[in-house]
Design an enzyme around this catalytic site. Structure first.
Site, PDB file in Angstrom:
ATOM      1  N   LYS A 135       0.829  -1.207   0.000  1.00  0.00           N
ATOM      2  CA  LYS A 135       0.000   0.000   0.000  1.00  0.00           C
ATOM      3  C   LYS A 135       0.861   1.254   0.000  1.00  0.00           C
ATOM      4  O   LYS A 135       0.638   2.174  -0.797  1.00  0.00           O
ATOM      5  CB  LYS A 135      -0.945   0.008   1.205  1.00  0.00           C
ATOM      6  N   ASP A 153      -6.746   1.513   0.621  1.00  0.00           N
ATOM      7  CA  ASP A 153      -6.865   1.680   2.065  1.00  0.00           C
ATOM      8  C   ASP A 153      -8.310   1.389   2.472  1.00  0.00           C
ATOM      9  O   ASP A 153      -9.101   0.902   1.677  1.00  0.00           O
ATOM     10  CB  ASP A 153      -6.438   3.094   2.475  1.00  0.00           C
TER      11      ASP A 153
END
Length: 241
Positions: A135, A153
């Site tokens: 991420k 997210d």
């Protein structure tokens, strides 16, 4: 890994086709004309540190901490000079600050030893840094280097599932579907468009469907019909100046 909460699980619908996805992103882009991160930074290294600090923390909380940290230390060498104990004094208001301080000190050493103090520009090199996962690497690749990556997210995971844009059981599945289905012309900004839409309109507990610019295109089965307060109305349009 993130799990799909029952209150925003959707059943894939054949009506969520390429045209509808294009309409969704066209509208989000019009409502949020300058989509970007809300983390404050002035260099790629500052962005990297801010993103590492933002794990399980709010951007607002990270910005408060880095507003004091970066004027004192905003290079790998400067942060190493602070040491782990000194760094903790600046970031102790952020969740998991102990482990984050350890990761950041190691990360700074790696940047100096392997990359001449510069933030690398490949996924493999980024993910090899301490405290940097997929991420975080995607955020850096997209925001700092303009790559067409999407870091999934909690906000993006929620929006992708609720709307039916890219339903998936885990973040990697959602990321892969978004990479496949987001219209080409919106791929660079899709990451921030979805985050900001999720942060201010498609919020977790009670989405602000009445003021949502894609309400008629969204396939969420439990849309809300009223707002909790006056601030909810026009939440997405707050980005239009």
């Amino acid at each position: 890994m993130l799990r799909i909460a029952a209150h925003y699980r959707v059943t894939p619908n054949i009506t969520m086709n390429l045209k509808k996805r294009l309409d969704i992103f066209d509208r989000l882009a019009a409502a949020i004309p300058e989509p970007t991160t809300e983390l404050h930074y002035t260099s790629t290294f500052e962005l990297l540190i801010a993103v590492v600090l933002s794990a399980q923390a709010t951007d607002k909380g990270v910005n408060k901490a880095t507003a004091k940290l970066f004027p004192v230390a905003n290079t790998p060498g400067d942060i190493l000079a602070l040491g782990e104990t000194g760094l903790k004094e600046y970031i102790k208001t952020i969740g998991l600050f102990n482990s984050k301080a350890t990761h950041i000190i190691t990360l700074c050493r790696q940047l100096l030893d392997k990359h001449a103090g510069e933030v690398p520009q490949t996924r493999e090199e980024l993910e090899a840094l301490a405290g940097v996962g997929r991420k975080t690497a995607n955020v850096i690749l997209n925001t700092a280097f303009g790559r067409h990556t999407i870091a999934v997210d909690t906000h993006i995971f929620r929006v992708a599932n609720r709307t039916g844009i890219a339903p998936g059981k885990n973040v990697l599945e959602v990321e892969r579907k978004l990479d496949k289905w987001v219209p080409k012309q919106h791929k660079k900004d899709a990451h921030h468009l979805l985050i900001l839409h999720g942060r201010y309109t498609c919020i977790a507990r009670k989405p602000r469907c009445e003021s949502c610019v894609i309400e008629d295109l969204c396939e969420y089965e439990h849309k809300t019909g009223h707002q909790d307060d006056d601030t909810a109305k026009g939440a997405t349009s707050r980005f239009i100046e």
